[in-house]
Design an enzyme around this catalytic site. Structure first.
Site, short mmCIF file in Angstrom:
data_model
loop_
_atom_site.label_atom_id
_atom_site.label_comp_id
_atom_site.label_asym_id
_atom_site.label_seq_id
_atom_site.Cartn_x
_atom_site.Cartn_y
_atom_site.Cartn_z
N ASN A 292 0.88 -1.16 0.00
CA ASN A 292 0.00 0.00 0.00
C ASN A 292 0.93 1.23 0.00
OD1 ASN A 292 -1.76 2.05 0.57
ND2 ASN A 292 -2.67 1.07 2.38
N ARG B 172 -2.82 -2.14 -3.26
CA ARG B 172 -4.00 -1.34 -2.96
C ARG B 172 -4.01 -0.16 -3.94
NH1 ARG B 172 -5.02 3.31 1.33
NH2 ARG B 172 -7.27 3.41 1.13
N HIS C 57 -13.08 2.68 1.04
CA HIS C 57 -13.01 1.63 2.07
C HIS C 57 -13.68 0.33 1.60
CE1 HIS C 57 -13.05 5.00 5.34
NE2 HIS C 57 -11.80 4.63 5.11
N ARG D 45 -12.28 15.34 8.73
CA ARG D 45 -13.15 15.70 7.59
C ARG D 45 -14.57 15.94 8.08
NH1 ARG D 45 -11.63 10.51 4.48
NH2 ARG D 45 -9.38 10.77 4.45
N ARG E 114 -9.64 8.56 21.10
CA ARG E 114 -9.32 8.26 22.50
C ARG E 114 -9.24 9.55 23.33
NH1 ARG E 114 -4.86 4.22 20.35
NH2 ARG E 114 -4.88 5.94 18.90
N GLY F 290 -14.61 1.72 15.60
CA GLY F 290 -15.68 0.72 15.61
C GLY F 290 -15.31 -0.51 16.41
N GLU G 271 -7.79 -5.16 5.86
CA GLU G 271 -7.80 -4.82 4.44
C GLU G 271 -6.66 -5.53 3.70
OE1 GLU G 271 -8.41 -0.82 6.04
OE2 GLU G 271 -9.31 -0.33 4.11
P1 ADP Z 1 -6.87 4.54 9.92
O1 ADP Z 1 -8.05 5.08 9.18
O2 ADP Z 1 -5.73 5.51 9.99
O3 ADP Z 1 -6.48 3.13 9.55
P2 ADP Z 1 -7.72 3.33 12.43
O4 ADP Z 1 -8.67 2.34 11.86
O5 ADP Z 1 -6.46 2.84 13.02
O6 ADP Z 1 -7.41 4.50 11.42
O7 ADP Z 1 -8.52 4.16 13.57
C1 ADP Z 1 -7.94 5.24 14.22
C2 ADP Z 1 -8.94 5.78 15.22
O8 ADP Z 1 -9.28 4.74 16.15
C3 ADP Z 1 -8.39 6.95 16.04
O9 ADP Z 1 -9.37 7.97 16.14
C4 ADP Z 1 -8.18 6.31 17.40
O10 ADP Z 1 -8.32 7.25 18.43
C5 ADP Z 1 -9.31 5.30 17.44
N1 ADP Z 1 -9.12 4.31 18.50
C6 ADP Z 1 -8.16 3.37 18.62
N2 ADP Z 1 -8.30 2.70 19.80
C7 ADP Z 1 -9.36 3.26 20.44
C8 ADP Z 1 -10.01 3.03 21.70
N3 ADP Z 1 -9.58 2.09 22.52
N4 ADP Z 1 -11.08 3.79 22.01
C9 ADP Z 1 -11.52 4.75 21.17
N5 ADP Z 1 -10.96 5.01 19.98
C10 ADP Z 1 -9.89 4.29 19.61
#
Ligand code: ADP
Length: 411
Positions: free
Chosen positions: A7, A95, A184, A245, A288, A336, A388
């Site tokens: 990627n 990707r 996505h 965004r 977080r 999620g 992914e």
């Molecule tokens: P990307 O789109 O860069 O791949 P990720 O899927 O890694 O992003 O998601 C990043 C987001 O997930 C960030 O906003 C991060 O704060 C959130 N995140 C990771 N762990 C937690 C957690 N334990 N509780 C809440 N949010 C979290």
């Protein structure tokens, strides 16, 4: 069969080497700050238990070619590598962000495919050029194996016209291909398939809503295995509130900003893409931190969480209506998978639609696929870790085998 998944970003290469017999990654890593004074290469060899042995290198990688060459040296390294020779790699999966309307599915990359990806540069000016660089560099290093393009957009190509066309002059679609594409797609497709396997039901009979909440965020309505709507549009700016965004806004907002604030197109672009979303609302784009600040009484952070989850809730209602029936909602990606708070807020008050979350199950700190709806719910709420890269590897294997390239990847 061993498959290398790549990627490529403007100054980075993310990579994973998959052993398809074991159905897992044996190496992963990231070369970043390529072209800068000091680049960083983080490489991890993964053992059978999933534990990693890490090597971090700092030094200049002048360009993507140097980056990938060094990655290949590490892949065959006696201590940190997982193969003895690069000829063990049977195919490379790439990707590619924007396939436009040209690609309904993944494809073996040839001159025609490269030309079509180039043609889509105006639709993804930040992503498609580095993706093309990655392909070129990898083709030079692995000239004898098939290279497969896996597009973020192709899963959404089944969306019907009523959902992908905007109500703007039709010539904009005819001449410029202005329409909803969605992104996505690899993640939405992967978690939809995982959900079907978990529920032990054929995907062809399931109505699903997939919710990918990472830094970028999007949702999809998946009917009988085919995507029928998605929240991102011509670009990844549309739809949900994201880290930086804005998602859906009144389309008049950009010209309001231009006329009343004298902002240039680039300034507006930057504001809506990089300074909006959670960051715009409360100053932080890391969920977080936003949660932490909200819990400790920061009002704007609490409001940002409300706006964030309310937008998702509206889309759940809309996609339920589009699907006409619903078997499961799936939460995935960083937020999620890891935020019980957000999952709970998104589903709050939806009991009359048959959607609810069991507070205890929702809070269990697990990493595997799990059901967080109460027992006997007709509509299951699931948390499914996305992968992914694995999906790209699976797609690459499928396409290579379909094209009769055999175990070695070569015809
Ligand atoms: P990307 O789109 O860069 O791949 P990720 O899927 O890694 O992003 O998601 C990043 C987001 O997930 C960030 O906003 C991060 O704060 C959130 N995140 C990771 N762990 C937690 C957690 N334990 N509780 C809440 N949010 C979290």
């Amino acid at each position: 069969m061993k498959i290398l998944v790549i990627n490529t970003g403007s100054s980075s290469i993310k990579y994973q080497l998959f052993d398809m017999e074991k159905q897992k990654a044996v190496v992963n890593g990231l070369a970043e700050k390529i072209g800068e004074k000091t680049s960083i290469l983080t490489h991890k060899l993964i053992d059978n238990q999933g534990n990693g042995k890490k090597k971090i290198e700092e030094g200049r990688l002048a360009n993507h070619a140097e980056g990938l060459e060094r990655i290949v040296e590490l892949l065959v390294d006696p201590e940190f590598g997982a193969i003895r020779d690069k000829s063990e790699i049977s195919a490379v999966g790439h990707r590619v962000v924007h396939g436009g309307e040209a690609f309904q599915e993944s494809i073996i990359i040839n001159e025609k495919v490269l030309a079509a990806v180039k043609k889509n540069i105006p639709l993804a000016p930040l992503h498609n050029p580095p993706n093309l660089t990655g392909i070129e560099v990898a083709q030079n290093i692995f000239p004898d194996v098939p290279h497969v393009g896996v597009f973020d957009t192709s899963f959404h190509q089944t969306i019907p016209r009523r959902a992908y066309l905007y109500a703007v002059p039709y010539s904009l679609y005819e001449k410029q291909r202005v329409r909803r594409y969605g992104f996505h797609g690899t993640s939405h497709a992967y978690v939809a398939e995982e959900a079907a396997a978990y529920l032990k039901r054929p995907i062809e009979e399931l109505k699903l809503i997939t919710i990918h909440l990472g830094n970028g965020a999007s949702m999809a309505a998946v009917k009988n295995g085919r995507c029928i709507d998605t929240s991102m549009g011509l670009t990844p700016l549309e739809g949900l509130v994201m880290g930086t965004r804005c998602g859906d806004v009144d389309p008049a907002l950009p010209y309001f900003m231009a006329r009343n604030l004298n902002m240039t197109i680039d300034e507006i672009d930057k504001t809506l893409n990089k300074q909006s979303g959670l960051k715009g609302l409360c100053g932080d784009n890391d969920m977080r931190n936003v949660e932490e600040k909200a819990v400790s009484g920061d009002e704007l952070s609490a409001l940002a969480l409300e706006i964030y989850s309310y937008r998702i809730k509206k889309y759940i209602g809309a996609y339920y209506a589009s699907l006409g029936h619903l078997d499961a909602i799936i939460f995935t990606a960083g937020i999620g998978e890891n935020s019980p708070l957000i999952r709970g807020m998104c589903c709050e008050g939806l009991d009359s639609l048959g959607i609810s979350v069991d507070a205890c199950k929702n809070k269990e700190p697990r990493k595997d696929i799990r059901e967080i709806s109460p027992p006997n719910s007709q509509i299951k709420v699931l948390v499914i870790p996305t992968n992914e890269e694995k999906k790209i590897a699976m797609e690459t294997e499928r396409i290579v085998k379909r094209n009769g390239c055999g175990q070695t990847g070569r015809k």
